[in-house]
Design an enzyme around this catalytic site. Structure first.
Site, PDB file in Angstrom:
ATOM      1  N   CYS A   1       9.032 -76.694-124.136  1.00  0.00           N
ATOM      2  CA  CYS A   1       9.232 -77.325-122.830  1.00  0.00           C
ATOM      3  C   CYS A   1       9.264 -78.826-123.041  1.00  0.00           C
ATOM      4  CB  CYS A   1       8.121 -76.904-121.859  1.00  0.00           C
ATOM      5  SG  CYS A   1       6.447 -77.227-122.487  1.00  0.00           S
TER       6      CYS A   1
ATOM      7  N   ARG B   1      16.879 -81.345-116.283  1.00  0.00           N
ATOM      8  CA  ARG B   1      16.289 -82.002-117.452  1.00  0.00           C
ATOM      9  C   ARG B   1      16.975 -81.503-118.730  1.00  0.00           C
ATOM     10  NH1 ARG B   1       9.873 -81.834-117.521  1.00  0.00           N
ATOM     11  NH2 ARG B   1      10.209 -83.347-119.200  1.00  0.00           N
TER      12      ARG B   1
END
Length: 280
Positions: free
Chosen positions: A238, A179
């Protein structure tokens, strides 16, 4: 002076704690209310990540999981029967304890003294012999727990933009490597990362069994990563401000200062026409 209460509690330590009438056990498993209704740790109440631990709205303004208002969180704590004297034990059904770490951070941030996360979560507690049930749990009736401030440090999209590529600051992205590299994005609309951020996946806090590494190992690991950056200049994020709390929990467990949390995280950043590294 009393020793500081560890932020992590081993599942083997749970049995004797359950005898304490001030213990409040919370299941914070994300999207798992059906599983909770079928089986949960005896005495545990359920906290919903979206409804109780966040104030979900416009993802571009605070990300997918903004913090709830003080009024909202006060109501949640009262609903769960939590007082300032409560010893709160939090778990979820993931080995890493991401959602549990979010509630841990929120309680620590309002100044709550006694809150711990079960190492290894739901399954580890079962394996240690803690009883489970499917009965409806009734929280204690308590007075309202007034919440007036987040006392742990927070960052904002404006600050991150200003300092991410600045020397003497460190922005840590705890999402998985794919990611971060922009190779895949299963949740948000754009894949990539904030320029200047480094990638330290939260899974690096865990051993092969999904338990936290020892405080000593975690301390050595993060001291090397921080490389003498001042604690107030470290920002952790995050995707939406949930999983970042896992790394904040790990650092506290290691005896290190808790860095700033950028709650909006990639879910906010990627929706605001900010500079992005889309593939690396």
């Amino acid at each position: 002076m009393k020793n500081k209460l560890s932020s992590i509690i081993k599942p083997e330590e749970l049995t004797w704690l359950n005898q304490d009438e001030e213990i409040v056990i919370i299941d914070a498993s994300a999207g798992a209310k059906a599983r909770y209704d079928e089986q949960h740790l005896a005495g545990a109440l359920f906290a919903d990540v979206n409804q109780d631990l966040a104030n979900v709205g416009d993802f571009a303004k605070g990300g997918r999981h903004p913090l709830p208002s003080f009024e909202q969180f006060s109501s949640v704590l009262q609903m769960l029967g939590i007082t300032k004297e409560s010893h709160v034990i939090v778990y979820d059904d993931k080995n890493g304890g991401n959602a549990a770490a979010r509630l841990w951070w929120m309680l620590k941030s309002i100044g709550h003294q006694k809150v711990q996360v079960i190492d290894g979560g739901f399954q580890a507690a079962i394996e240690a012999g803690f009883p489970t049930t499917n009965k409806v749990e009734i929280p204690k009736t308590v007075n309202r727990y007034e919440v007036t401030a987040w006392n742990l440090p927070l960052s904002s999209i404006e600050e991150v933009e200003q300092v991410a590529k600045t020397e003497n600051y460190l922005v840590i992205d705890v999402r998985d490597a794919n990611r971060f590299a922009g190779l895949t994005e299963p949740i948000d609309t754009i894949a990539g990362h904030i320029p200047g951020a480094i990638n330290v996946p939260f899974t690096d806090n865990l051993d092969a069994k999904g338990r936290f590494l020892s405080p000593e190992v975690l301390k050595e690991k993060y001291q090397a990563i921080l490389d003498n950056v001042a604690p107030q200049n470290v920002i952790v994020h995050c995707g939406s401000g949930i999983t970042a709390c896992h790394t904040l929990l790990a650092m506290d467990y290691a005896g290190l200062p808790i860095p700033k949390l950028y709650v909006g995280s990639w879910s906010e950043w990627s929706r605001n026409n900010k500079e992005m590294i889309l593939k690396s």
